[in-house]
Design a protein around this motif. Structure first.
Motif, PDB file in Angstrom:
ATOM      1  N   ASP A   1      -6.392  -0.098  -8.374  1.00 53.21           N
ATOM      2  CA  ASP A   1      -6.216   0.052  -9.818  1.00 53.21           C
ATOM      3  C   ASP A   1      -6.245  -1.315 -10.525  1.00 53.21           C
ATOM      4  O   ASP A   1      -6.398  -2.359  -9.899  1.00 53.21           O
ATOM      5  CB  ASP A   1      -4.933   0.812 -10.141  1.00 53.21           C
ATOM      6  N   ALA A   2      -6.044  -1.333 -11.844  1.00 49.44           N
ATOM      7  CA  ALA A   2      -6.154  -2.555 -12.656  1.00 49.44           C
ATOM      8  C   ALA A   2      -5.106  -3.600 -12.283  1.00 49.44           C
ATOM      9  O   ALA A   2      -5.314  -4.793 -12.446  1.00 49.44           O
ATOM     10  CB  ALA A   2      -6.051  -2.207 -14.136  1.00 49.44           C
ATOM     11  N   SER A   3      -3.948  -3.175 -11.784  1.00 47.48           N
ATOM     12  CA  SER A   3      -2.886  -4.133 -11.473  1.00 47.48           C
ATOM     13  C   SER A   3      -3.058  -4.796 -10.108  1.00 47.48           C
ATOM     14  O   SER A   3      -2.268  -5.628  -9.727  1.00 47.48           O
ATOM     15  CB  SER A   3      -1.523  -3.442 -11.543  1.00 47.48           C
ATOM     16  N   GLY A   4      -4.047  -4.422  -9.375  1.00 49.45           N
ATOM     17  CA  GLY A   4      -4.256  -5.043  -8.070  1.00 49.45           C
ATOM     18  C   GLY A   4      -4.565  -3.994  -7.027  1.00 49.45           C
ATOM     19  O   GLY A   4      -4.907  -2.866  -7.329  1.00 49.45           O
ATOM     20  N   SER A   5      -4.425  -4.388  -5.799  1.00 46.06           N
ATOM     21  CA  SER A   5      -4.749  -3.503  -4.685  1.00 46.06           C
ATOM     22  C   SER A   5      -3.488  -3.240  -3.865  1.00 46.06           C
ATOM     23  O   SER A   5      -2.748  -4.159  -3.531  1.00 46.06           O
ATOM     24  CB  SER A   5      -5.822  -4.163  -3.810  1.00 46.06           C
ATOM     25  N   GLY A   6      -3.254  -1.989  -3.561  1.00 44.41           N
ATOM     26  CA  GLY A   6      -2.119  -1.629  -2.717  1.00 44.41           C
ATOM     27  C   GLY A   6      -2.561  -0.640  -1.664  1.00 44.41           C
ATOM     28  O   GLY A   6      -3.586   0.034  -1.813  1.00 44.41           O
TER      29      GLY A   6
ATOM     30  N   ARG B   1       4.002   2.856   5.997  1.00 39.19           N
ATOM     31  CA  ARG B   1       4.145   1.510   5.438  1.00 39.19           C
ATOM     32  C   ARG B   1       3.448   1.403   4.081  1.00 39.19           C
ATOM     33  O   ARG B   1       2.371   1.934   3.887  1.00 39.19           O
ATOM     34  CB  ARG B   1       3.529   0.471   6.376  1.00 39.19           C
ATOM     35  N   VAL B   2       4.089   0.699   3.153  1.00 40.11           N
ATOM     36  CA  VAL B   2       3.467   0.361   1.887  1.00 40.11           C
ATOM     37  C   VAL B   2       3.044  -1.093   2.022  1.00 40.11           C
ATOM     38  O   VAL B   2       3.863  -1.961   2.326  1.00 40.11           O
ATOM     39  CB  VAL B   2       4.441   0.542   0.701  1.00 40.11           C
ATOM     40  N   GLY B   3       1.753  -1.362   1.847  1.00 39.42           N
ATOM     41  CA  GLY B   3       1.218  -2.703   2.093  1.00 39.42           C
ATOM     42  C   GLY B   3       0.836  -2.821   3.561  1.00 39.42           C
ATOM     43  O   GLY B   3       1.228  -2.015   4.405  1.00 39.42           O
ATOM     44  N   ASP B   4       0.046  -3.834   3.865  1.00 39.54           N
ATOM     45  CA  ASP B   4      -0.464  -3.981   5.224  1.00 39.54           C
ATOM     46  C   ASP B   4       0.601  -4.354   6.245  1.00 39.54           C
ATOM     47  O   ASP B   4       0.520  -3.983   7.397  1.00 39.54           O
ATOM     48  CB  ASP B   4      -1.583  -5.041   5.245  1.00 39.54           C
ATOM     49  N   THR B   5       1.613  -5.138   5.833  1.00 38.01           N
ATOM     50  CA  THR B   5       2.599  -5.614   6.802  1.00 38.01           C
ATOM     51  C   THR B   5       4.019  -5.236   6.437  1.00 38.01           C
ATOM     52  O   THR B   5       4.959  -5.741   7.031  1.00 38.01           O
ATOM     53  CB  THR B   5       2.506  -7.146   6.932  1.00 38.01           C
ATOM     54  N   GLY B   6       4.194  -4.383   5.430  1.00 37.33           N
ATOM     55  CA  GLY B   6       5.541  -4.023   4.991  1.00 37.33           C
ATOM     56  C   GLY B   6       6.317  -3.282   6.055  1.00 37.33           C
ATOM     57  O   GLY B   6       5.776  -2.735   7.016  1.00 37.33           O
ATOM     58  N   ALA B   7       7.637  -3.268   5.903  1.00 39.84           N
ATOM     59  CA  ALA B   7       8.509  -2.551   6.835  1.00 39.84           C
ATOM     60  C   ALA B   7       8.246  -1.050   6.722  1.00 39.84           C
ATOM     61  O   ALA B   7       7.874  -0.541   5.665  1.00 39.84           O
ATOM     62  CB  ALA B   7       9.971  -2.858   6.512  1.00 39.84           C
ATOM     63  N   SER B   8       8.458  -0.341   7.804  1.00 37.95           N
ATOM     64  CA  SER B   8       8.240   1.100   7.805  1.00 37.95           C
ATOM     65  C   SER B   8       9.272   1.788   6.924  1.00 37.95           C
ATOM     66  O   SER B   8      10.455   1.436   6.924  1.00 37.95           O
ATOM     67  CB  SER B   8       8.342   1.648   9.229  1.00 37.95           C
ATOM     68  N   LEU B   9       8.814   2.775   6.156  1.00 32.71           N
ATOM     69  CA  LEU B   9       9.707   3.576   5.325  1.00 32.71           C
ATOM     70  C   LEU B   9      10.285   4.756   6.090  1.00 32.71           C
ATOM     71  O   LEU B   9      11.057   5.526   5.558  1.00 32.71           O
ATOM     72  CB  LEU B   9       8.953   4.102   4.099  1.00 32.71           C
ATOM     73  N   GLY B  10       9.882   4.926   7.334  1.00 34.18           N
ATOM     74  CA  GLY B  10      10.363   6.033   8.147  1.00 34.18           C
ATOM     75  C   GLY B  10       9.205   6.720   8.846  1.00 34.18           C
ATOM     76  O   GLY B  10       8.130   6.151   9.005  1.00 34.18           O
TER      77      GLY B  10
END
Length: 146
Positions: free
Chosen positions: A59-64, A118-127
């Motif tokens: 989206d316009a705010s960047g890439s996620g 995970r949100v992001g390539d290296t983020g911590a697992s959300l479960g």
């Protein structure tokens, strides 16, 4: 030796005539009591894994990204007495008889699990996530060209 070969050759040549000796034409009443089957039935045990499913939002705010890691599918079985069936059927579509490939799903339960979200390539697992006893019995899929 030659006599045995001659007898064998005569038997092989006569076999097609003996097989057709008792063929008879059937009338409509006789044919009404006969049924036939065709199509394909599939049964078996199905398991699989996927290393990651990645969704990317540009989206316009960047890439996620959202990553579902270590996805596994286990325990999916289709029994011989209730198989997945594939057949050709004819369906009326807008007044036109249309041949279709029909796939009928039987009862098939199993489990889908996701080891990490995970949100992001290296983020911590959300479960993690598990889908247990998914059952799509009775689902029909029809495929045709136009």
């Amino acid at each position: 030796m030659k006599l045995n070969q001659l007898a064998l050759a005569a038997a092989v040549l006569a076999a097609p005539f003996m097989a057709q000796a008792d063929l008879r034409a059937l009338d409509d009443a006789s044919l009404a009591g006969i049924s036939g089957q065709d199509g394909i039935s599939i049964a078996g045990d199905f398991n699989g894994t996927i290393g990651a499913i990645v969704y990317t939002d540009n989206d316009a705010s960047g890439s996620g990204t959202l990553r579902l890691e270590n996805v596994s599918m286990t325990g999916f079985s289709i029994t011989d007495d209730n198989p997945l069936m594939i057949d050709v059927v004819t369906t009326d579509i807008s007044g036109t008889a249309t041949d279709q490939l029909q796939i009928t799903l039987p009862e098939m339960t199993g489990q889908v699990s996701i080891g990490a979200i995970r949100v992001g390539d290296t983020g911590a697992s959300l479960g993690s996530l598990a889908i247990i006893d998914q059952n799509m019995a009775g689902t029909q899929l029809r495929i045709w060209g136009h």
